[in-house]
Each structure stands twice: as C-alpha cells, then as structure tokens.
Write a protein that holds these residues in place. Sequence first.
Motif, PDB file in Angstrom:
ATOM      1  N   ALA A  53    -115.571 -19.889 -32.249  1.00 57.39           N
ATOM      2  CA  ALA A  53    -116.374 -21.075 -31.915  1.00 57.39           C
ATOM      3  C   ALA A  53    -117.303 -21.422 -33.075  1.00 57.39           C
ATOM      4  N   THR A  54    -117.899 -20.414 -33.690  1.00 54.26           N
ATOM      5  CA  THR A  54    -118.788 -20.643 -34.833  1.00 54.26           C
ATOM      6  C   THR A  54    -118.012 -21.242 -36.002  1.00 54.26           C
ATOM      7  N   ILE A  55    -116.840 -20.684 -36.278  1.00 56.12           N
ATOM      8  CA  ILE A  55    -116.019 -21.190 -37.388  1.00 56.12           C
ATOM      9  C   ILE A  55    -115.544 -22.606 -37.083  1.00 56.12           C
ATOM     10  N   ARG A  56    -115.076 -22.847 -35.865  1.00 55.00           N
ATOM     11  CA  ARG A  56    -114.622 -24.177 -35.464  1.00 55.00           C
ATOM     12  C   ARG A  56    -115.747 -25.199 -35.644  1.00 55.00           C
ATOM     13  N   LEU A  68    -107.635 -21.605 -32.687  1.00 53.83           N
ATOM     14  CA  LEU A  68    -108.479 -22.233 -33.704  1.00 53.83           C
ATOM     15  C   LEU A  68    -107.629 -22.996 -34.709  1.00 53.83           C
ATOM     16  N   VAL A  69    -106.575 -22.377 -35.199  1.00 54.52           N
ATOM     17  CA  VAL A  69    -105.697 -23.036 -36.178  1.00 54.52           C
ATOM     18  C   VAL A  69    -105.056 -24.273 -35.567  1.00 54.52           C
ATOM     19  N   GLU A  70    -104.622 -24.190 -34.322  1.00 51.48           N
ATOM     20  CA  GLU A  70    -104.032 -25.356 -33.653  1.00 51.48           C
ATOM     21  C   GLU A  70    -105.051 -26.481 -33.526  1.00 51.48           C
ATOM     22  N   ASP A  71    -106.296 -26.150 -33.179  1.00 52.05           N
ATOM     23  CA  ASP A  71    -107.345 -27.171 -33.091  1.00 52.05           C
ATOM     24  C   ASP A  71    -107.599 -27.836 -34.436  1.00 52.05           C
ATOM     25  N   LEU A  72    -107.644 -27.016 -35.479  1.00 50.74           N
ATOM     26  CA  LEU A  72    -107.982 -27.544 -36.800  1.00 50.74           C
ATOM     27  C   LEU A  72    -106.849 -28.349 -37.428  1.00 50.74           C
ATOM     28  N   THR A  73    -105.614 -28.084 -37.026  1.00 47.82           N
ATOM     29  CA  THR A  73    -104.484 -28.809 -37.608  1.00 47.82           C
ATOM     30  C   THR A  73    -104.051 -30.007 -36.773  1.00 47.82           C
ATOM     31  N   ALA A  74    -104.616 -30.166 -35.597  1.00 44.01           N
ATOM     32  CA  ALA A  74    -104.227 -31.283 -34.721  1.00 44.01           C
ATOM     33  C   ALA A  74    -104.533 -32.617 -35.407  1.00 44.01           C
ATOM     34  N   GLY A  75    -103.519 -33.419 -35.591  1.00 46.02           N
ATOM     35  CA  GLY A  75    -103.674 -34.751 -36.165  1.00 46.02           C
ATOM     36  C   GLY A  75    -103.995 -34.775 -37.643  1.00 46.02           C
ATOM     37  N   VAL A  76    -103.803 -33.677 -38.346  1.00 40.47           N
ATOM     38  CA  VAL A  76    -104.114 -33.607 -39.773  1.00 40.47           C
ATOM     39  C   VAL A  76    -102.811 -33.533 -40.548  1.00 40.47           C
ATOM     40  N   GLU A  77    -102.759 -34.259 -41.639  1.00 36.63           N
ATOM     41  CA  GLU A  77    -101.586 -34.219 -42.505  1.00 36.63           C
ATOM     42  C   GLU A  77    -101.399 -32.815 -43.059  1.00 36.63           C
ATOM     43  N   PRO A  78    -100.166 -32.350 -43.172  1.00 38.25           N
ATOM     44  CA  PRO A  78     -99.947 -31.012 -43.743  1.00 38.25           C
ATOM     45  C   PRO A  78    -100.490 -30.924 -45.165  1.00 38.25           C
TER      46      PRO A  78
END
Length: 194
Positions: free
Chosen positions: A73-76, A131-141
């Motif tokens: 949560a802190t990192i997110r 966390l990785v799924e949240d951070l990559t959602a809707g982001v270009e590779p």
Amino acid sequence: MATLRKRLSPADAREAALAAAQALLIEAGPQAVTLKAVGGRIGRTHANLLHHFGSAEGLQLALIARMTSDITATIRDALLLDRPAEPDPRRIVDLVFDAFDGGGAGALASWMILTGNRDALDPILSAVRALVEDLTAGVEPACRPIQDETLHLVLMALGDALLGAPMARALGLPRDRARALAATMLAAPLAADG
C-alpha cells in the motif's frame, strides 16, 4: 512491559497481537515471534491467541500478510502520487529495501521458509502480483516490463536484508551500495528513453 487488561473486540485483540508480534520481530528476530511471547506482551493467554491464529505458524502468516499489505500500500501510494511524472527510482528502492530489512519482512519470510513453512511466501507473492497489476493497468508497455523490474528489485531487497551488511563489509563497500545499484537499475530504462 505494558499489558492490556480490558476486554477487546476480536478485531482489536487480533490487531494488538499482530502489533506485538511485529515489535518482537524487529527487536529480537523471527524466532521471537511465538504465541507465548506475544501473549506475554499484550497480557493475553496462549489459548486466546490460539483462538485467533490457530498456531504460531498462523500468527506468523497473519503477520507477514499484514506487513506485506502495508508495504505494498505504501509503495502503491508513492508510485501513484508520482503519476504522471516519472517516479524517483531511489525513493522506490528505499521503500522496498526498508520493508524487507527495517520492517523485518525479509527475515520473517526467510525464517518461515527455512523452517518448512513454504506458504509464508503466498501473502508476499499475492500482494506483489496485485501491486504490479494495479500499476500496469492502462499503461503502455515499457521497454523493460515492470514485472522484470519488480523481480529484480524484490530479489535484491531480500538478499540485502539477509546478507547486505556483512557482504558490503567483506567487500569494503558502503552499506547502501546495493540500494545504489538497484536505483541505477531502475533508472536505466528512464535514461534510455529520455
């Protein structure tokens, strides 16, 4: 040693036990996180803690799940606050390394695995995956996927938590050398893009 004598709700009793367990972890290491020690710290019986956690292993799993949830949560929050700007690689590295070393998560996970509790990794792996799924959602590779960066960073942080200080000393390097290397690794794709 302060003891809690008042009646606590089940949720409050569980939270008090987990807070005491984390304090013991940081003060004395993973082997100190026992039902007896936690019960003594919060003024509860062994049977009371068995009711909440089922076993010492259950307490340790609950502790690692709580710590992992707090860490991710802190990192997110830190990464999402930086959007749309590029996140500061050293800030990310420090958050991850501090979680594994200063917070005791690396020692607890390693100790549980070495004592035969391989399930100890489940909360960590699930939280990191989410966390990785949240951070990559809707982001270009990116040129280097966040999964690669996460794998590299987590393995470096865990290794540093376990062997970083003595290894740096043996090699005559500053204690924070692994952090500097990890920050350079994270920054490399940013520099290549810019």
